[in-house]
Design a protein around this motif. Structure first.
Motif, PDB file in Angstrom:
ATOM      1  N   ASP A 155       0.831  -1.213   0.000  1.00 19.86           N
ATOM      2  CA  ASP A 155       0.000   0.000   0.000  1.00 19.86           C
ATOM      3  C   ASP A 155       0.863   1.261   0.000  1.00 19.86           C
ATOM      4  OD1 ASP A 155      -2.110  -1.655   0.048  1.00 19.86           O
ATOM      5  OD2 ASP A 155      -2.584  -1.392   2.181  1.00 19.86           O
ATOM      6  N   ASP A 184      -1.532   2.793 -13.558  1.00 16.24           N
ATOM      7  CA  ASP A 184      -2.475   1.685 -13.525  1.00 16.24           C
ATOM      8  C   ASP A 184      -2.126   0.825 -12.312  1.00 16.24           C
ATOM      9  OD1 ASP A 184      -4.182  -0.321 -14.000  1.00 16.24           O
ATOM     10  OD2 ASP A 184      -3.234  -1.029 -15.859  1.00 16.24           O
ATOM     11  N   SER A 185      -2.589   1.228 -11.147  1.00 20.07           N
ATOM     12  CA  SER A 185      -2.127   0.543  -9.936  1.00 20.07           C
ATOM     13  C   SER A 185      -2.659  -0.885  -9.850  1.00 20.07           C
ATOM     14  CB  SER A 185      -2.497   1.346  -8.692  1.00 20.07           C
ATOM     15  OG  SER A 185      -3.875   1.585  -8.679  1.00 20.07           O
ATOM     16  N   GLU A 186      -3.766  -1.168 -10.536  1.00 19.77           N
ATOM     17  CA  GLU A 186      -4.323  -2.529 -10.565  1.00 19.77           C
ATOM     18  C   GLU A 186      -3.315  -3.516 -11.160  1.00 19.77           C
ATOM     19  OE1 GLU A 186      -8.048  -3.610 -10.076  1.00 19.77           O
ATOM     20  OE2 GLU A 186      -7.330  -2.158  -8.593  1.00 19.77           O
ATOM     21  N   ASN A 187      -2.692  -3.072 -12.234  1.00 16.26           N
ATOM     22  CA  ASN A 187      -1.834  -4.000 -12.970  1.00 16.26           C
ATOM     23  C   ASN A 187      -0.347  -3.721 -12.783  1.00 16.26           C
ATOM     24  OD1 ASN A 187      -3.924  -5.500 -14.205  1.00 16.26           O
ATOM     25  ND2 ASN A 187      -4.330  -3.705 -15.484  1.00 16.26           N
ATOM     26  N   LYS A 240      -3.830 -10.815  -4.629  1.00 16.20           N
ATOM     27  CA  LYS A 240      -3.316  -9.527  -5.115  1.00 16.20           C
ATOM     28  C   LYS A 240      -3.067  -9.592  -6.624  1.00 16.20           C
ATOM     29  CE  LYS A 240      -3.115  -7.932  -0.930  1.00 16.20           C
ATOM     30  NZ  LYS A 240      -4.140  -6.980  -0.475  1.00 16.20           N
ATOM     31  N   GLY A 241      -4.014 -10.116  -7.328  1.00 23.28           N
ATOM     32  CA  GLY A 241      -3.904 -10.126  -8.789  1.00 23.28           C
ATOM     33  C   GLY A 241      -2.824 -11.053  -9.310  1.00 23.28           C
ATOM     34  N   THR A 289       0.065 -12.175  -8.223  1.00 23.66           N
ATOM     35  CA  THR A 289       1.445 -11.714  -8.161  1.00 23.66           C
ATOM     36  C   THR A 289       2.396 -12.927  -8.188  1.00 23.66           C
ATOM     37  OG1 THR A 289       0.686  -9.910  -6.773  1.00 23.66           O
ATOM     38  CG2 THR A 289       3.040 -10.309  -6.801  1.00 23.66           C
TER      39      THR A 289
END
Lengths: 575, 206
Positions: free
Chosen positions: B104, B114-117, B148-149, B151
């Protein structure tokens, strides 16, 4: 007071624009209005001499302390390397730079730095040049066999940088008297004057950390004085520019040079594009868009070290008779292509003539970029070229287009137009111009004038005068004779240039600008004299009396007044 | 767009104090390991050149200090990173639990577009120690990474050079994707109209 000095100002006739007020004494506060910024100065020597110039010191003592430690980390990077180098010398593509905050390490690091400087001083033969005058350095670079990765990647442009393969860990690299670094606000390297920028990326990280540390407190770092070295920072939006110099040039002079480098980048990209790119992607590697323009940055970096025009923010003209200049100007006027902004003839970094619209004059900073473009590449010599160029002082948001062609061996013609489709019109106009100039023999005459290295000090016949620089504040142009003995020797020339820098800086000092400055060194006497219409820097031998100096200076001013129309472009054709 | 220059990637390594960030760096860059603990002061900067899919890439690695007192390196410090490596010690549960706050913190400070990706890579270090000491199971770590996507996750040992090369290959690869995926803005800006008054050259008084 001599009548020559009481010149009447006529700014409406000036072909060039100047940033500075014509009367500096009326607005001495002007330069003080900058943002609150910090200047650190932590060695006894420089704090005593420049202590009074610390403008605002709005960091807490604790913070300054750590800031200085950051700096020591930077300066002692080579030391911290050598501390661990026993294990790393064999694997040299890796660099490890530390920044630290340990208060107790301060003394130790300073000590090491000074011993390193002594070592440098011993090894440094050419103390007055920021470019080594001898080529010994190059041999030692070649003999280093630990560089393998960088050898082939520069070949794309066919441009081999003179110092491009220097190892940033080597003594030859750190020995250079003036480094320029340009990095993005993310700490990614964009340009270094010496060596390969990707190999100094760790140093860029250190610079970014220092800048970031002060940015955190809403402060901007301006300058660090460290022994003989000065580190000057210029933060321009997404770009950070840093000069690391031991040339004795002042903070202001170095910052001006950084602005010129910034302008050079803007002239390739425009600020519109620059801002947009970094707004979209702050991690952008700008070298991708600047690829192929290093020759121009290199050329600019080295000309700034011996061409007074940058320091005086003015340009020099070719000395020629007014009749000839007027004749050439009126021919240019008659053949000018449609939608033209400027047309000019230049030779050896000097202006022959300029044709401009009534509404627009040209800023010397823009003209320096044009000169730099023409001189930075040899391609213009052989072909007709058409290239986009942004002139930041004219308009930093868009491109103009320049037609560049040599019409004689040393005379370069430029047409600058806002329309990108005017190449053929310009080319036709060039043919016409060449024809008409030849018809009246003017082409041969300007070619002859351009081959002169400049006039000699002997032509003037002023007793005791060795050299001078005279800037006409009304015309925003300067004039200076050719460098003849004893200044024919590059080392002596550099020394003289340094004397001019020193005097210029004293006279333009932010806190106490001077009108007259008289200074005697062991080899020269220099008189600096500023009035509302001119700046004069006249150099004599060390033994000249003050009365002889005064009368000689007046003789010189009379000569300049008499020759004014041939030394300067007094009126240029407009449309 | 094919670049003629070597690509330069900014990689930031974050994690609690003592999880082995500097040791991993040292193993990767210098092929050295020391059992002795030396706290990083501020930050270390290292450079290493690697081949990724036939492209030569310069990695500019920012090895930060984990100690709380160095968290003031400045807002601009993380800016413009191409990849962020989050590191914890598999034998220290707390160092795993703080990964969230490191992540964070990075996203706030660096505020990538693009903080998502944005590419993160998670490394669990010190797997060379005996199994009985292990406090964070591979499963627990993988679950967190998935949440978390997806990672990428590696278990490494700086001491025995396990998975170090592989981890950095992935880091470089993901960073490179981030660096090159966007289309460049290369249009010419609008042409200058010299006669319009709106565009008048401010500095020129003549």
């Amino acid at each position: 007071m001599s009548p020559i000095m009481e010149e009447i100002l006529s700014d409406s006739n000036s072909i060039l624009t100047s940033d500075e007020p014509l009367s500096p004494t009326l607005q001495p506060q002007r330069r003080l209005k900058s943002r609150p910024t910090t200047q650190i100065s932590f060695d006894a020597y420089s704090s005593s001499s420049s202590g009074s110039s610390i403008k605002s010191f709005n960091t807490t003592p604790n913070k300054v302390d750590t800031g200085a430690d950051y700096l020591l980390g930077l300066i002692s990077k080579s030391n911290s390397n050598s501390a661990t180098s026993s294990e790393r010398t064999k694997i040299s593509p890796f660099h490890n730079v530390k920044i630290g905050k340990r208060p107790h390490s301060k003394i130790m690091l300073t000590k090491e730095a000074s011993s390193e400087e002594e070592e440098l001083a011993q090894q440094n033969i050419c103390i007055d040049s920021d470019v080594p005058l001898d080529n010994n350095g190059d041999d030692s670079i070649i003999s280093r066999n630990d560089i393998s990765v960088t050898l082939d990647d520069k070949e794309y442009s066919g441009y081999r940088r003179k110092y491009g393969h220097e190892d940033p860990q080597s003594i030859t690299w750190s020995r250079h008297r003036k480094h320029f670094f340009i990095l993005s606000s993310a700490g990614k390297p964009i340009y270094t004057r010496y060596g390969d920028e990707s190999r100094i990326s760790s140093y860029m990280g250190v610079i970014q950390a220092i800048v970031s540390f002060f940015a955190d407190a809403d402060d901007t770092i301006r300058c660090i004085n460290a022994g003989q070295h000065k580190l000057v920072f210029l933060l321009k939006g997404p770009l950070y520019l840093v000069a690391v110099s031991r040339t004795n040039e002042s903070e202001m002079q170095l910052r001006d040079q950084l602005s010129y480098l910034y302008n050079q980048i803007v002239s390739v990209l425009t600020t519109t594009q620059l801002t947009k790119i970094f707004e979209q992607r702050v991690n952008f590697d700008l070298r991708r868009l600047l690829g192929g323009t290093e020759p121009f940055l290199d050329n600019l970096a080295s000309t700034m070290s011996d061409e007074p025009g940058f320091m005086f923010s003015s340009i020099q003209c070719v000395r020629m008779s007014k009749d000839l200049r007027d004749k050439v100007g009126s021919i240019m006027q008659s053949i000018k292509p449609k939608d033209l902004l400027y047309a000019m003839l230049i030779t050896n970094n000097k202006l022959l003539t300029l044709l401009r619209p009534r509404k627009h004059s040209l800023h010397p900073a823009d003209l320096h970029l044009v000169f730099n473009m023409v001189n930075g590449s040899s391609t213009f010599r052989s072909v007709e070229s058409w290239t986009p160029i942004c002139l930041p002082k004219f308009n930093n948001k868009g491109f103009l287009h320049a037609y560049v062609c040599y019409i004689a061996s040393n005379v370069c013609l430029l047409f600058i137009s806002p329309d990108k489709d005017k190449f053929f019109e310009c080319s036709e106009a060039k043919n016409l111009l060449k024809e008409e100039l030849s018809a009246c023999n003017a082409l041969q005459e300007i070619e002859k004038a351009s081959q002169n290295e400049g006039y000699s000090i002997a032509d003037i016949g002023v007793p005791g005068l060795r050299h001078f620089i005279y800037k006409s504040r009304t015309h925003v142009q300067y004039t200076s004779p050719a460098f003849v003995a004893p200044y024919g020797d590059p080392r002596e020339k550099q020394k003289l240039y340094k004397l001019y820098c020193y005097t210029h800086d004293r006279m333009h000092s932010r806190l106490r600008p001077l009108k007259v400055h008289y200074y005697v060194s062991s080899t020269e006497t220099i008189l600096g004299w500023i009035t509302c219409s001119f700046e004069l820097y006249a150099v004599f031998g060390p033994l000249i009396s003050k009365s002889a100096l005064t009368s000689s200076s007046h003789t010189l001013l009379r000569w300049i007044k008499k020759e004014e129309e041939s030394l300067f472009i007094v009126s240029s054709p407009v449309f | 767009m094919a670049s003629r220059k070597k690509v330069l990637l900014k990689v930031i390594i974050l994690g609690d104090s003592g999880v082995g960030k500097t040791s991993l760096m040292n193993q990767y860059v210098n092929k050295k390991f020391s059992n002795q603990y030396k706290a990083t002061i501020g930050a270390d900067f290292l450079t290493k050149e690697v081949m990724v899919d036939d492209r030569l890439v310069t990695m500019q690695i920012w090895d930060t200090a984990g100690q709380e007192r160095f968290q003031s390196l400045g807002v601009a410090f993380y800016r413009g990173a191409d990849c962020c490596v989050l590191m914890y010690d598999v034998n220290n549960a707390k160092s795993f639990e703080t990964l969230d706050s490191w992540r964070d913190e990075f996203l706030i400070q660096a505020s990538p577009r693009d903080s998502e990706n944005f590419p993160f890579v998670v490394l669990g270090n010190k797997i060379d120690l005996e199994e009985s000491k292990r406090m964070v199971s591979q499963k627990r770590a993988m679950t967190w990474c998935q949440s978390k996507g997806n990672t990428p996750y590696f278990e490494t040992s700086a001491k025995e050079a396990i998975n170090v090369e592989q981890a950095f290959q992935t880091i470089a690869k993901n960073a490179l994707q981030q660096e090159t995926e966007d289309i460049l803005y290369s249009d010419f800006p609008d042409p200058i109209k010299i006669d319009s008054d709106a565009n008048k050259y401010e500095a020129c008084g003549c």
